[in-house]
Design a protein around this motif. Sequence first.
Motif, PDB file in Angstrom:
ATOM      1  N   PRO A 185      46.488  40.626  46.425  1.00  0.00           N
ATOM      2  CA  PRO A 185      45.027  40.648  46.543  1.00  0.00           C
ATOM      3  C   PRO A 185      44.526  40.062  47.860  1.00  0.00           C
ATOM      4  CG  PRO A 185      45.739  38.953  44.998  1.00  0.00           C
ATOM      5  CD  PRO A 185      46.948  39.772  45.319  1.00  0.00           C
ATOM      6  N   GLU A 186      45.308  39.162  48.468  1.00  0.00           N
ATOM      7  CA  GLU A 186      44.893  38.561  49.737  1.00  0.00           C
ATOM      8  C   GLU A 186      44.773  39.623  50.831  1.00  0.00           C
ATOM      9  OE1 GLU A 186      46.058  34.743  52.581  1.00  0.00           O
ATOM     10  OE2 GLU A 186      47.536  35.559  51.175  1.00  0.00           O
ATOM     11  N   THR A 187      45.609  40.662  50.750  1.00  0.00           N
ATOM     12  CA  THR A 187      45.562  41.748  51.731  1.00  0.00           C
ATOM     13  C   THR A 187      44.185  42.404  51.767  1.00  0.00           C
ATOM     14  OG1 THR A 187      47.907  42.215  51.355  1.00  0.00           O
ATOM     15  CG2 THR A 187      46.604  43.961  52.381  1.00  0.00           C
ATOM     16  N   TYR A 188      43.498  42.421  50.624  1.00  0.00           N
ATOM     17  CA  TYR A 188      42.204  43.100  50.513  1.00  0.00           C
ATOM     18  C   TYR A 188      41.028  42.125  50.513  1.00  0.00           C
ATOM     19  CZ  TYR A 188      45.540  46.611  49.045  1.00  0.00           C
ATOM     20  OH  TYR A 188      46.620  47.461  48.984  1.00  0.00           O
ATOM     21  N   GLY A 189      41.331  40.845  50.720  1.00  0.00           N
ATOM     22  CA  GLY A 189      40.270  39.847  50.792  1.00  0.00           C
ATOM     23  C   GLY A 189      39.608  39.555  49.463  1.00  0.00           C
ATOM     24  N   ILE A 190      40.334  39.733  48.358  1.00  0.00           N
ATOM     25  CA  ILE A 190      39.725  39.515  47.035  1.00  0.00           C
ATOM     26  C   ILE A 190      40.497  38.487  46.211  1.00  0.00           C
ATOM     27  CG2 ILE A 190      38.649  41.799  46.907  1.00  0.00           C
ATOM     28  CD1 ILE A 190      41.028  42.663  45.162  1.00  0.00           C
ATOM     29  N   GLU A 191      41.426  37.781  46.819  1.00  0.00           N
ATOM     30  CA  GLU A 191      42.189  36.774  46.081  1.00  0.00           C
ATOM     31  C   GLU A 191      41.246  35.707  45.528  1.00  0.00           C
ATOM     32  OE1 GLU A 191      46.332  34.290  46.670  1.00  0.00           O
ATOM     33  OE2 GLU A 191      44.977  34.472  48.387  1.00  0.00           O
ATOM     34  N   ALA A 192      41.465  35.301  44.280  1.00  0.00           N
ATOM     35  CA  ALA A 192      40.631  34.276  43.645  1.00  0.00           C
ATOM     36  C   ALA A 192      41.446  33.579  42.568  1.00  0.00           C
ATOM     37  CB  ALA A 192      39.381  34.904  43.040  1.00  0.00           C
ATOM     38  N   LEU A 214      47.452  43.452  37.176  1.00  0.00           N
ATOM     39  CA  LEU A 214      47.829  42.793  38.420  1.00  0.00           C
ATOM     40  C   LEU A 214      47.191  41.408  38.487  1.00  0.00           C
ATOM     41  CD1 LEU A 214      47.094  45.782  40.838  1.00  0.00           C
ATOM     42  CD2 LEU A 214      49.328  45.118  39.951  1.00  0.00           C
ATOM     43  N   HIS A 215      47.932  40.457  39.022  1.00  0.00           N
ATOM     44  CA  HIS A 215      47.377  39.120  39.238  1.00  0.00           C
ATOM     45  C   HIS A 215      46.300  39.172  40.322  1.00  0.00           C
ATOM     46  CE1 HIS A 215      50.479  37.067  36.853  1.00  0.00           C
ATOM     47  NE2 HIS A 215      51.364  37.877  37.413  1.00  0.00           N
ATOM     48  N   ILE A 216      45.331  38.254  40.249  1.00  0.00           N
ATOM     49  CA  ILE A 216      44.308  38.177  41.289  1.00  0.00           C
ATOM     50  C   ILE A 216      44.485  36.921  42.148  1.00  0.00           C
ATOM     51  CG2 ILE A 216      42.575  36.881  39.950  1.00  0.00           C
ATOM     52  CD1 ILE A 216      42.010  39.864  42.403  1.00  0.00           C
ATOM     53  N   ASN A 217      45.395  36.048  41.737  1.00  0.00           N
ATOM     54  CA  ASN A 217      45.597  34.801  42.489  1.00  0.00           C
ATOM     55  C   ASN A 217      46.949  34.744  43.202  1.00  0.00           C
ATOM     56  OD1 ASN A 217      46.984  34.660  40.075  1.00  0.00           O
ATOM     57  ND2 ASN A 217      46.709  32.447  39.832  1.00  0.00           N
ATOM     58  N   ARG A 218      47.722  35.811  43.122  1.00  0.00           N
ATOM     59  CA  ARG A 218      49.019  35.868  43.800  1.00  0.00           C
ATOM     60  C   ARG A 218      49.529  37.302  43.805  1.00  0.00           C
ATOM     61  NH1 ARG A 218      53.238  35.751  39.861  1.00  0.00           N
ATOM     62  NH2 ARG A 218      52.580  35.022  37.797  1.00  0.00           N
ATOM     63  N   ASN A 273      36.823  40.312  40.348  1.00  0.00           N
ATOM     64  CA  ASN A 273      37.768  40.813  41.356  1.00  0.00           C
ATOM     65  C   ASN A 273      39.035  41.362  40.722  1.00  0.00           C
ATOM     66  OD1 ASN A 273      36.009  40.179  43.372  1.00  0.00           O
ATOM     67  ND2 ASN A 273      37.226  38.531  44.270  1.00  0.00           N
ATOM     68  N   GLN A 274      39.482  40.746  39.639  1.00  0.00           N
ATOM     69  CA  GLN A 274      40.686  41.244  38.982  1.00  0.00           C
ATOM     70  C   GLN A 274      40.452  42.628  38.393  1.00  0.00           C
ATOM     71  OE1 GLN A 274      42.310  38.812  35.803  1.00  0.00           O
ATOM     72  NE2 GLN A 274      44.354  39.654  36.099  1.00  0.00           N
ATOM     73  N   VAL A 275      39.291  42.845  37.815  1.00  0.00           N
ATOM     74  CA  VAL A 275      38.957  44.165  37.279  1.00  0.00           C
ATOM     75  C   VAL A 275      38.834  45.189  38.412  1.00  0.00           C
ATOM     76  CG1 VAL A 275      37.164  45.496  36.088  1.00  0.00           C
ATOM     77  CG2 VAL A 275      37.886  43.275  35.183  1.00  0.00           C
ATOM     78  N   LEU A 276      38.173  44.801  39.513  1.00  0.00           N
ATOM     79  CA  LEU A 276      38.055  45.711  40.656  1.00  0.00           C
ATOM     80  C   LEU A 276      39.430  46.081  41.218  1.00  0.00           C
ATOM     81  CD1 LEU A 276      35.072  44.054  42.580  1.00  0.00           C
ATOM     82  CD2 LEU A 276      35.028  46.241  41.364  1.00  0.00           C
ATOM     83  N   PHE A 277      40.327  45.093  41.320  1.00  0.00           N
ATOM     84  CA  PHE A 277      41.655  45.301  41.888  1.00  0.00           C
ATOM     85  C   PHE A 277      42.477  46.241  41.015  1.00  0.00           C
ATOM     86  CE2 PHE A 277      45.764  43.000  43.406  1.00  0.00           C
ATOM     87  CZ  PHE A 277      45.931  43.926  44.415  1.00  0.00           C
ATOM     88  N   ASN A 278      42.482  45.972  39.712  1.00  0.00           N
ATOM     89  CA  ASN A 278      43.241  46.833  38.804  1.00  0.00           C
ATOM     90  C   ASN A 278      42.645  48.232  38.742  1.00  0.00           C
ATOM     91  OD1 ASN A 278      45.529  45.413  37.139  1.00  0.00           O
ATOM     92  ND2 ASN A 278      43.950  43.867  37.477  1.00  0.00           N
ATOM     93  N   GLY A 279      41.324  48.323  38.758  1.00  0.00           N
ATOM     94  CA  GLY A 279      40.689  49.625  38.761  1.00  0.00           C
ATOM     95  C   GLY A 279      41.042  50.428  39.999  1.00  0.00           C
ATOM     96  N   ALA A 325      36.463  35.593  39.993  1.00  0.00           N
ATOM     97  CA  ALA A 325      37.890  35.880  39.790  1.00  0.00           C
ATOM     98  C   ALA A 325      38.078  36.996  38.780  1.00  0.00           C
ATOM     99  CB  ALA A 325      38.622  34.621  39.333  1.00  0.00           C
ATOM    100  N   TYR A 326      37.323  36.964  37.671  1.00  0.00           N
ATOM    101  CA  TYR A 326      37.452  38.007  36.655  1.00  0.00           C
ATOM    102  C   TYR A 326      36.960  39.344  37.188  1.00  0.00           C
ATOM    103  CZ  TYR A 326      37.870  33.894  33.627  1.00  0.00           C
ATOM    104  OH  TYR A 326      38.247  32.706  33.064  1.00  0.00           O
TER     105      TYR A 326
END
Length: 349
Positions: free
Chosen positions: A255-262, A232-236, A292-298, A289-290
Amino acid sequence: MIQLLKEVARGKRGARDLTYDEAVLAAEAILTQEATQAQTGAFFIAERIKMESVDELEAFVRVSRKHARRAEGLGIGLDCAGPYDGRKTSFYATFPTAFLLAAAGLPNALHGTASLPPKWGITLQDIVESVGIPAAGLTPERTLRAFERSGVFFASTEAWCPPLGRLRQIREELGMRTVLNSAEKLLDLGSSPRIVFGVYHNTVFDRLARLFIKLGYEQALIVQGAEGSEDLHINRPTRAYLVENGEFRLQIFDPETYGIEAEPPERTWTPADQLAVAEAVLQGEADLAYTNQVLFNGAVRLHLAGKAESVEQGLYACKALLDGGEAHAAYMSWRTALLEPANAAAAMR
């Protein structure tokens, strides 16, 4: 094979889709190299022009699985399947995410080969080789040993499915996508009931969703991720299809929905750089950013597998595992087992 070629290579108006049984015959001829190189190349090009049907894709997947070594009974809960032609501009979040999932109690599978066309990017196998294991050393036995210690199953696909290795030359010479680009990602070497599958174009969502239903997956998430990956993208926002209970529907992960967009930094990647950033994420020392992207995908993958009641809960769980060092410990267990000499591993049994 000649008769099958006549059906798929009659031109844009005359070509027809093969039936499932016909496609099985074509796949067998190609994977066993009963078909000549010229016939195999012609078939790949004709299918590329016509576009593979669901029945044709299913046939190539099932025949490829038949010719592969597949591990069963390991309890692998999720298969993470990205493109084998690699990446050039994006971070391989799926790699550190695998250890985060394992630390959360979700054994999972990764797989790949040396780079293939059309992208010729950095692959997961390139990153694993940067750990210190040459491609020839990525044997099924090492894969299973490292999985036993860590909960992460990384397979060098051509070691588990040798016919794909024998077809590499013709694929490299053609320099384009073939039906094998989909089939190799669906070998399901760890026998998982769920898959996260990356695609580049959203036009294939419907066709792949119907394929996953036919293949019998309990759940599948088809992701239009970074460079066609499962990340999943972390910036869009990221478009995805969720497939379960014989149905499929569009989902948007923002990611913006969860406050982690970067915004990830722009950089040129090497395999060593990918490994270094992945290790930094697991040690809590990476760019936000990296991480948050791992947290989001996890979090999304834990939710898919039923290990978290929501993406929000998954985020809390993943952050705790990163902060507490459990994800890094899983990585170190995997790395140590992978680097362990074969004779030393045998002596320990």
